[in-house]
Design a protein around this motif. Sequence first.
Motif, PDB file in Angstrom:
ATOM      1  N   GLU A  76       0.835  -1.205   0.000  1.00 15.91           N
ATOM      2  CA  GLU A  76       0.000   0.000   0.000  1.00 15.91           C
ATOM      3  C   GLU A  76       0.868   1.252   0.000  1.00 15.91           C
ATOM      4  O   GLU A  76       0.559   2.238  -0.691  1.00 15.91           O
ATOM      5  N   ILE A  77       1.951   1.239   0.765  1.00 11.31           N
ATOM      6  CA  ILE A  77       2.868   2.370   0.788  1.00 11.31           C
ATOM      7  C   ILE A  77       3.451   2.608  -0.601  1.00 11.31           C
ATOM      8  O   ILE A  77       3.514   3.739  -1.103  1.00 11.31           O
ATOM      9  N   GLU A  78       3.892   1.533  -1.254  1.00 10.45           N
ATOM     10  CA  GLU A  78       4.493   1.682  -2.579  1.00 10.45           C
ATOM     11  C   GLU A  78       3.476   2.210  -3.584  1.00 10.45           C
ATOM     12  O   GLU A  78       3.815   3.009  -4.462  1.00 10.45           O
ATOM     13  N   ALA A  79       2.231   1.761  -3.473  1.00  7.34           N
ATOM     14  CA  ALA A  79       1.187   2.245  -4.376  1.00  7.34           C
ATOM     15  C   ALA A  79       0.951   3.740  -4.170  1.00  7.34           C
ATOM     16  O   ALA A  79       0.817   4.508  -5.143  1.00  7.34           O
ATOM     17  N   ILE A  80       0.905   4.165  -2.912  1.00 10.60           N
ATOM     18  CA  ILE A  80       0.694   5.581  -2.603  1.00 10.60           C
ATOM     19  C   ILE A  80       1.857   6.425  -3.110  1.00 10.60           C
ATOM     20  O   ILE A  80       1.665   7.481  -3.724  1.00 10.60           O
ATOM     21  N   VAL A  81       3.073   5.961  -2.873  1.00  9.98           N
ATOM     22  CA  VAL A  81       4.257   6.710  -3.291  1.00  9.98           C
ATOM     23  C   VAL A  81       4.316   6.828  -4.806  1.00  9.98           C
ATOM     24  O   VAL A  81       4.533   7.915  -5.362  1.00  9.98           O
ATOM     25  N   LEU A  82       4.123   5.708  -5.496  1.00  6.62           N
ATOM     26  CA  LEU A  82       4.215   5.721  -6.954  1.00  6.62           C
ATOM     27  C   LEU A  82       3.115   6.598  -7.560  1.00  6.62           C
ATOM     28  O   LEU A  82       3.380   7.394  -8.475  1.00  6.62           O
ATOM     29  N   GLY A  83       1.895   6.453  -7.052  1.00  3.65           N
ATOM     30  CA  GLY A  83       0.803   7.281  -7.566  1.00  3.65           C
ATOM     31  C   GLY A  83       1.052   8.765  -7.325  1.00  3.65           C
ATOM     32  O   GLY A  83       0.806   9.594  -8.207  1.00  3.65           O
ATOM     33  N   SER A  84       1.555   9.101  -6.136  1.00  3.95           N
ATOM     34  CA  SER A  84       1.823  10.506  -5.813  1.00  3.95           C
ATOM     35  C   SER A  84       2.929  11.061  -6.700  1.00  3.95           C
ATOM     36  O   SER A  84       2.863  12.209  -7.154  1.00  3.95           O
ATOM     37  N   LYS A  85       3.947  10.255  -6.965  1.00  5.27           N
ATOM     38  CA  LYS A  85       5.031  10.707  -7.839  1.00  5.27           C
ATOM     39  C   LYS A  85       4.527  10.949  -9.261  1.00  5.27           C
ATOM     40  O   LYS A  85       4.936  11.911  -9.924  1.00  5.27           O
ATOM     41  N   TRP A  86       3.642  10.058  -9.736  1.00  7.04           N
ATOM     42  CA  TRP A  86       3.111  10.236 -11.095  1.00  7.04           C
ATOM     43  C   TRP A  86       2.322  11.537 -11.180  1.00  7.04           C
ATOM     44  O   TRP A  86       2.487  12.323 -12.122  1.00  7.04           O
ATOM     45  N   LEU A 114       7.964   2.246   8.332  1.00  3.21           N
ATOM     46  CA  LEU A 114       7.187   2.530   7.132  1.00  3.21           C
ATOM     47  C   LEU A 114       7.484   3.925   6.587  1.00  3.21           C
ATOM     48  O   LEU A 114       7.437   4.157   5.382  1.00  3.21           O
ATOM     49  N   LYS A 115       7.802   4.856   7.472  1.00  2.00           N
ATOM     50  CA  LYS A 115       8.192   6.180   7.009  1.00  2.00           C
ATOM     51  C   LYS A 115       9.453   6.092   6.157  1.00  2.00           C
ATOM     52  O   LYS A 115       9.588   6.782   5.141  1.00  2.00           O
ATOM     53  N   GLU A 119      10.379   7.435   2.232  1.00  2.00           N
ATOM     54  CA  GLU A 119      11.523   8.283   1.904  1.00  2.00           C
ATOM     55  C   GLU A 119      12.540   7.583   1.019  1.00  2.00           C
ATOM     56  O   GLU A 119      13.240   8.226   0.235  1.00  2.00           O
ATOM     57  N   ASP A 120      12.640   6.256   1.136  1.00  4.71           N
ATOM     58  CA  ASP A 120      13.657   5.514   0.382  1.00  4.71           C
ATOM     59  C   ASP A 120      13.039   4.607  -0.682  1.00  4.71           C
ATOM     60  O   ASP A 120      13.623   3.585  -1.051  1.00  4.71           O
ATOM     61  N   SER A 121      11.872   4.957  -1.181  1.00  2.24           N
ATOM     62  CA  SER A 121      11.189   4.108  -2.158  1.00  2.24           C
ATOM     63  C   SER A 121      12.047   3.904  -3.404  1.00  2.24           C
ATOM     64  O   SER A 121      12.696   4.827  -3.900  1.00  2.24           O
ATOM     65  N   SER A 122      12.042   2.671  -3.892  1.00  2.82           N
ATOM     66  CA  SER A 122      12.804   2.341  -5.092  1.00  2.82           C
ATOM     67  C   SER A 122      11.954   2.439  -6.358  1.00  2.82           C
ATOM     68  O   SER A 122      12.420   2.115  -7.449  1.00  2.82           O
ATOM     69  N   LEU A 123      10.705   2.874  -6.220  1.00  3.81           N
ATOM     70  CA  LEU A 123       9.820   3.016  -7.379  1.00  3.81           C
ATOM     71  C   LEU A 123       9.857   4.451  -7.890  1.00  3.81           C
ATOM     72  O   LEU A 123       9.712   5.395  -7.123  1.00  3.81           O
ATOM     73  N   HIS A 124      10.062   4.588  -9.181  1.00  4.17           N
ATOM     74  CA  HIS A 124      10.172   5.917  -9.780  1.00  4.17           C
ATOM     75  C   HIS A 124       9.327   6.014 -11.042  1.00  4.17           C
ATOM     76  O   HIS A 124       9.037   5.000 -11.683  1.00  4.17           O
ATOM     77  N   VAL A 125       8.949   7.222 -11.388  1.00  7.48           N
ATOM     78  CA  VAL A 125       8.193   7.482 -12.608  1.00  7.48           C
ATOM     79  C   VAL A 125       9.167   7.955 -13.674  1.00  7.48           C
ATOM     80  O   VAL A 125       9.910   8.922 -13.455  1.00  7.48           O
ATOM     81  N   GLY A 126       9.175   7.281 -14.812  1.00  4.26           N
ATOM     82  CA  GLY A 126      10.090   7.643 -15.881  1.00  4.26           C
ATOM     83  C   GLY A 126       9.719   8.954 -16.541  1.00  4.26           C
ATOM     84  O   GLY A 126       8.577   9.414 -16.451  1.00  4.26           O
ATOM     85  N   PRO A 127      10.686   9.575 -17.212  1.00  2.00           N
ATOM     86  CA  PRO A 127      10.407  10.850 -17.881  1.00  2.00           C
ATOM     87  C   PRO A 127       9.436  10.664 -19.032  1.00  2.00           C
ATOM     88  O   PRO A 127       9.379   9.609 -19.666  1.00  2.00           O
TER      89      PRO A 127
END
Length: 243
Positions: A76-86, A114-115, A119-127
């Motif tokens: 769930e954390i990874e989903a939130i982080v990735l969606g927010s980054k997108w 979990l914090k 902060e250290d998520s390995s999921l990124h949104v490509g250019p």
Amino acid sequence: MSRARRLLDLVQELRSHRNPVTGARLAEATGVSLRTLYRDIDALKAQGAPIEGEPGLGYVLMPGFMLPPLMFTEDEIEAIVLGSKWVAMRADENLGDAARSALVKIASVLPPDLKASVEDSSLHVGPGAPVPEGVTRLSDIRDAIRRERKVVVRYEDLAGAVTERTIWPFALTFFEKARLVIGWCELREDFRSFRADRILSFTVCERRYLRRRQVLMKEWQARQQAREADARSCGAIERRRAG
């Protein structure tokens, strides 16, 4: 399943219904007995949840109830982080700032482990290639949608023809290379989609739609589903003929 998780699931199930839902249906959805369901309803009420209803009539969670800080799973954390980054990278500036702010708020109430995942998520949104927005700010379009206001637009189609339309915008769709405003067009008396970068002017009226946004959305979705079903049916017929 822990009791805390069970109560959270019950709140989420109640939130998914606008109208009262029976205890039996809630019990089935959350995987508990009816007796346990009634105890869980009482427990949530004791914690301040504004749940109205009673056995035999059904229950409804009144709007505005805020949950206390919750425990998320790593997925769930990874989903939130990735969606927010997108959203931060691909949406309009205001929505991007809101996504970054929301992520900071979520991280602030998480336990340390979990914090760190945030902060250290390995999921990124490509250019991606820049998406043209046109002269109208997407934030203005979103505001008109939220307030259910009619808008008058000057719109240039793919052939270069310019028309003035009064539309009832009720959705904004984000594609990789375009942003589409979905609305009811008074000129065509039908649903239409408009590329945001082809809207030459956008004037918000003080008049509200004649129908609620949720109603328009349901009608449009039903129309889309019918078209997809027709397309699948035609495709099946063509395959049978070819075979």
